[in-house]
Motif scaffolding. Sequence first.
Motif, PDB file in Angstrom:
ATOM      1  N   LYS B  55       0.700  -1.244   0.007  1.00 48.80           N
ATOM      2  CA  LYS B  55       0.117   0.127   0.318  1.00 48.80           C
ATOM      3  C   LYS B  55       0.919   1.552   0.060  1.00 48.80           C
ATOM      4  O   LYS B  55       0.303   2.676  -0.310  1.00 48.80           O
ATOM      5  CB  LYS B  55      -0.804  -0.594   1.334  1.00 48.80           C
ATOM      6  N   GLU B  56       2.105   1.117   0.523  1.00 46.87           N
ATOM      7  CA  GLU B  56       2.744   2.549   0.872  1.00 46.87           C
ATOM      8  C   GLU B  56       4.157   2.101   0.649  1.00 46.87           C
ATOM      9  O   GLU B  56       4.580   0.473   1.425  1.00 46.87           O
ATOM     10  CB  GLU B  56       2.726   2.851   2.619  1.00 46.87           C
ATOM     11  N   LYS B  57       5.047   2.856   0.555  1.00 45.95           N
ATOM     12  CA  LYS B  57       6.293   2.932   0.372  1.00 45.95           C
ATOM     13  C   LYS B  57       7.499   3.868   0.812  1.00 45.95           C
ATOM     14  O   LYS B  57       6.606   5.356  -0.006  1.00 45.95           O
ATOM     15  CB  LYS B  57       6.779   2.038  -0.839  1.00 45.95           C
ATOM     16  N   ARG B  58       8.182   3.894   1.613  1.00 43.56           N
ATOM     17  CA  ARG B  58       9.111   5.081   1.908  1.00 43.56           C
ATOM     18  C   ARG B  58      10.438   4.891   2.371  1.00 43.56           C
ATOM     19  O   ARG B  58      11.026   3.975   2.413  1.00 43.56           O
ATOM     20  CB  ARG B  58       8.516   5.168   3.344  1.00 43.56           C
ATOM     21  N   GLU B  60      13.542   7.998   3.507  1.00 40.85           N
ATOM     22  CA  GLU B  60      14.029   9.361   3.910  1.00 40.85           C
ATOM     23  C   GLU B  60      12.791   9.765   3.190  1.00 40.85           C
ATOM     24  O   GLU B  60      11.552   9.939   4.068  1.00 40.85           O
ATOM     25  CB  GLU B  60      15.238   9.638   2.797  1.00 40.85           C
ATOM     26  N   ARG B  61      12.760  11.601   2.763  1.00 41.22           N
ATOM     27  CA  ARG B  61      11.188  12.360   2.628  1.00 41.22           C
ATOM     28  C   ARG B  61      10.620  11.596   1.839  1.00 41.22           C
ATOM     29  O   ARG B  61       9.590  12.359   2.010  1.00 41.22           O
ATOM     30  CB  ARG B  61      12.310  13.484   2.803  1.00 41.22           C
ATOM     31  N   LEU B  62      10.883  10.820   0.712  1.00 45.63           N
ATOM     32  CA  LEU B  62       9.690  10.222   0.333  1.00 45.63           C
ATOM     33  C   LEU B  62       8.939   9.052   0.027  1.00 45.63           C
ATOM     34  O   LEU B  62       9.495   8.462   1.036  1.00 45.63           O
ATOM     35  CB  LEU B  62      10.278   9.512  -1.014  1.00 45.63           C
ATOM     36  N   LYS B  63       7.737   8.989  -0.253  1.00 47.85           N
ATOM     37  CA  LYS B  63       6.251   8.302   0.259  1.00 47.85           C
ATOM     38  C   LYS B  63       5.976   8.367  -1.149  1.00 47.85           C
ATOM     39  O   LYS B  63       5.284   8.908  -1.706  1.00 47.85           O
ATOM     40  CB  LYS B  63       5.742   8.496   1.432  1.00 47.85           C
ATOM     41  N   VAL B  64       5.355   6.534  -1.229  1.00 48.49           N
ATOM     42  CA  VAL B  64       4.678   6.695  -2.450  1.00 48.49           C
ATOM     43  C   VAL B  64       3.464   5.585  -2.555  1.00 48.49           C
ATOM     44  O   VAL B  64       3.937   4.663  -1.508  1.00 48.49           O
ATOM     45  CB  VAL B  64       5.536   5.651  -2.875  1.00 48.49           C
ATOM     46  N   THR B  65       2.424   5.518  -2.740  1.00 51.64           N
ATOM     47  CA  THR B  65       1.356   4.963  -2.223  1.00 51.64           C
ATOM     48  C   THR B  65       0.660   4.098  -3.547  1.00 51.64           C
ATOM     49  O   THR B  65       0.879   5.021  -4.764  1.00 51.64           O
ATOM     50  CB  THR B  65       0.246   5.844  -1.396  1.00 51.64           C
ATOM     51  N   PHE B  66       0.031   3.423  -3.845  1.00 54.92           N
ATOM     52  CA  PHE B  66      -0.399   2.577  -4.621  1.00 54.92           C
ATOM     53  C   PHE B  66      -1.970   2.059  -4.772  1.00 54.92           C
ATOM     54  O   PHE B  66      -1.762   0.820  -3.300  1.00 54.92           O
ATOM     55  CB  PHE B  66       0.442   1.346  -5.002  1.00 54.92           C
ATOM     56  N   ASP B  67      -3.186   2.144  -4.671  1.00 57.19           N
ATOM     57  CA  ASP B  67      -4.596   1.827  -4.609  1.00 57.19           C
ATOM     58  C   ASP B  67      -3.924   1.689  -6.507  1.00 57.19           C
ATOM     59  O   ASP B  67      -4.625   1.446  -7.063  1.00 57.19           O
ATOM     60  CB  ASP B  67      -5.227   3.081  -4.639  1.00 57.19           C
ATOM     61  N   THR B  68      -4.487  -0.022  -6.577  1.00 53.28           N
ATOM     62  CA  THR B  68      -4.436  -0.424  -7.401  1.00 53.28           C
ATOM     63  C   THR B  68      -5.831  -0.753  -7.756  1.00 53.28           C
ATOM     64  O   THR B  68      -6.617  -0.666  -9.062  1.00 53.28           O
ATOM     65  CB  THR B  68      -4.606  -2.424  -6.834  1.00 53.28           C
TER      66      THR B  68
END
Lengths: 113, 109
Positions: B55-58, B60-68
Amino acid sequence: NAGVTQTPKFQVLKTGQSMTLQCAQDMNHNSMYWYRQDPGMGLRLIYYSASEGTTDKGEVPNGYNVSRLNKREFSLRLESAAPSQTSVYFCASRSVALVYEQFFGPGTRLTVL
Amino acid sequence: SQKIEQNSEALNIQEGKTATLTCNYTNYSPAYLQWYRQDPGRGPVFLLLIRENEKEKRKERLKVTFDTTLKQSLFHITASQPADSATYLCAPGDDKIIFGKGTRLHILP
C-alpha cells in the motif's frame, strides 16, 4: 563502473541520411531499452531487448532497427532519417535481480534537418 | 491502449511544505509501479518501486502509495527543498515499462 554509456552525445543529420546510436552497459544487465523523449510527449519506448539475442517492439518502432550485439551492447539504427525523428534518445538497462529498476544513459540529442 | 496521466504540467510548492504528485493509469494492471526523477539535460534516475501488494513505501523524505483499485499512485516529498525541483516520472509496468509524461516540480525558497 561507467554504468550506461551512449555515443554520440550530439548529432545533426540531413533527411535521408542513416546513422547508428551506440549504447553499452558494464553492469552485466540482461535487459536493455531504447527510448525517445520529445517535449510534451514524455519518454516513449522504441525497442527493448529482454536478453541477449532477443528484441521486441515498443510503442514507436517505425523507422528504427535495433541490434543486441552481445550482452553489453544494444544499438539503434535510423536507416533513412526524417525530421520527425529529431529527439533526445535514451538507452537504459535493467538487471533481473534489481526488480525493474532501470539505469539510464546520458542521452543523445539528434537533430534531423 | 495503456494510458498514464500525471497531474498538471508544473507544480509550485513552498519550501518546507509537502509536495504531492499524482499518477493515474488505465487499461492495464501492472504488478509494479516506479517513480523516477529527471533533471534538465540528464537521463531519469530511479527513486522508488512499489509492488501491487504494497500500500505504501517510504525512503527518507519520499513516500509512495499504490491503489490498484483506483489505478492510482501518489508520490509525496515531505519537508521539500529547492534541490527537489525536477521533473518526476511515473512508470507502471513489468518488463515493458511505460512512462508518464512527468510533472515538473518547482520548490520555491
